[in-house]
Design an enzyme around this catalytic site. Structure first.
Site, short mmCIF file in Angstrom:
data_model
loop_
_atom_site.label_atom_id
_atom_site.label_comp_id
_atom_site.label_asym_id
_atom_site.label_seq_id
_atom_site.Cartn_x
_atom_site.Cartn_y
_atom_site.Cartn_z
N SER A 292 9.89 40.77 22.91
CA SER A 292 10.64 40.81 24.17
C SER A 292 9.76 41.20 25.35
O SER A 292 8.70 41.81 25.18
CB SER A 292 11.79 41.80 24.06
OG SER A 292 12.59 41.52 22.93
N GLN A 293 10.25 40.86 26.54
CA GLN A 293 9.57 41.24 27.79
C GLN A 293 9.56 42.77 27.89
O GLN A 293 10.58 43.41 27.61
CB GLN A 293 10.38 40.64 28.94
CG GLN A 293 9.82 40.94 30.30
CD GLN A 293 10.64 40.28 31.40
OE1 GLN A 293 11.60 39.55 31.13
NE2 GLN A 293 10.25 40.54 32.63
#
Ligand code: SAH
Length: 222
Positions: free
Chosen positions: A77-78
């Protein structure tokens, strides 16, 4: 170097020339944007290096604030999303935590770092190759108790319940009943549903309090 022309002024625009962020710069950015606030979570971001969890070809992009592919349709994920989810989850030292969607193991490591030696992190991954990747990545650290499982996270882990915190990195259509049942009273679930992030507090055996936040994109829950 790629050259682009500004559509407004016809001036050549230089792209791709900024030096990549360092780990410290990424953390400072998340702090100055007030995405990272809690000291324990900031400490975990400092101690767990995202570079240890991205694929070899992406090592030089490890501190970019974007999701990166880890294969099998999954992404690490970011960093902003990871920070938001942890700040909403508010995991504490000594807690028993269930994670759904182990992926690279990055979130698993952050959770284990925060839960500490007295805590315990259980993580379920659907794709067995990704569980293998997470195992490989997590071996670089000497974290507290972590147990990885392959399977469908929607059913949770009844045999090991109840959990103080439950967090999912994959987005389903509704909150699985098993997660609600396997949550300790006073505990919290943070999970994406569609493109919303849902925070669910278990106030009593049958009563829950829900908050929703918009504007996220997550890997779908299989
Ligand atoms: N937290 C991970 C993010 C991985 S992306 C990281 O930091 O790298 C979401 C992950 O959820 C993917 O690895 C995907 O394979 C997994 N997943 C999707 N559906 C699932 C399910 N039903 N049960 C368990 N894992 C699932």
């Amino acid at each position: 170097m790629a050259g682009l022309v500004s559509p407004k002024h016809g001036i050549p625009v230089r792209v791709g020339t900024l030096p990549p962020l360092t780990k410290e710069q990424l953390i400072q950015k998340l702090i100055s944007e007030k995405t990272l606030v809690t000291p324990q979570i900031i400490k975990a971001f400092k101690n767990i290096d995202r570079k240890d969890f991205v694929l070899t070809q992406d090592k030089n992009r490890a501190y970019e604030d974007r999701p990166l592919s880890i294969g099998y349709g999954a992404t690490i994920s970011q960093p902003t999303t990871v920070a938001i989810m942890l700040e909403k989850l508010q995991p504490q030292s000594g807690e028993k935590i269930l994670e759904i969607g182990t992926g690279s193991g990055y979130m698993t490591a952050l959770l284990a770092e925060i839960a500490g030696k007295e805590g315990k992190v259980f993580s379920i991954e659907y794709v067995s190759e990704l569980k293998g990747l997470a195992e490989f990545n997590l071996r670089k650290y000497n974290l507290g108790s972590i147990a990885l499982f392959t399977g469908d996270g929607k059913v949770g882990l009844k045999n090991y319940s109840s959990f103080d915190r439950i967090i999912s990195s994959a987005s389903g259509r509704e909150m699985p009943r098993s997660w609600k049942n396997q949550l300790t009273v006073g505990g919290r679930i943070v999970a994406p549903l569609g493109d919303e992030l849902v925070v669910l507090d278990k106030v009593s055996k049958r009563r829950f309090k829900e908050k929703r936040y918009e504007g996220f994109i997550f890997v779908p829950l299989q």
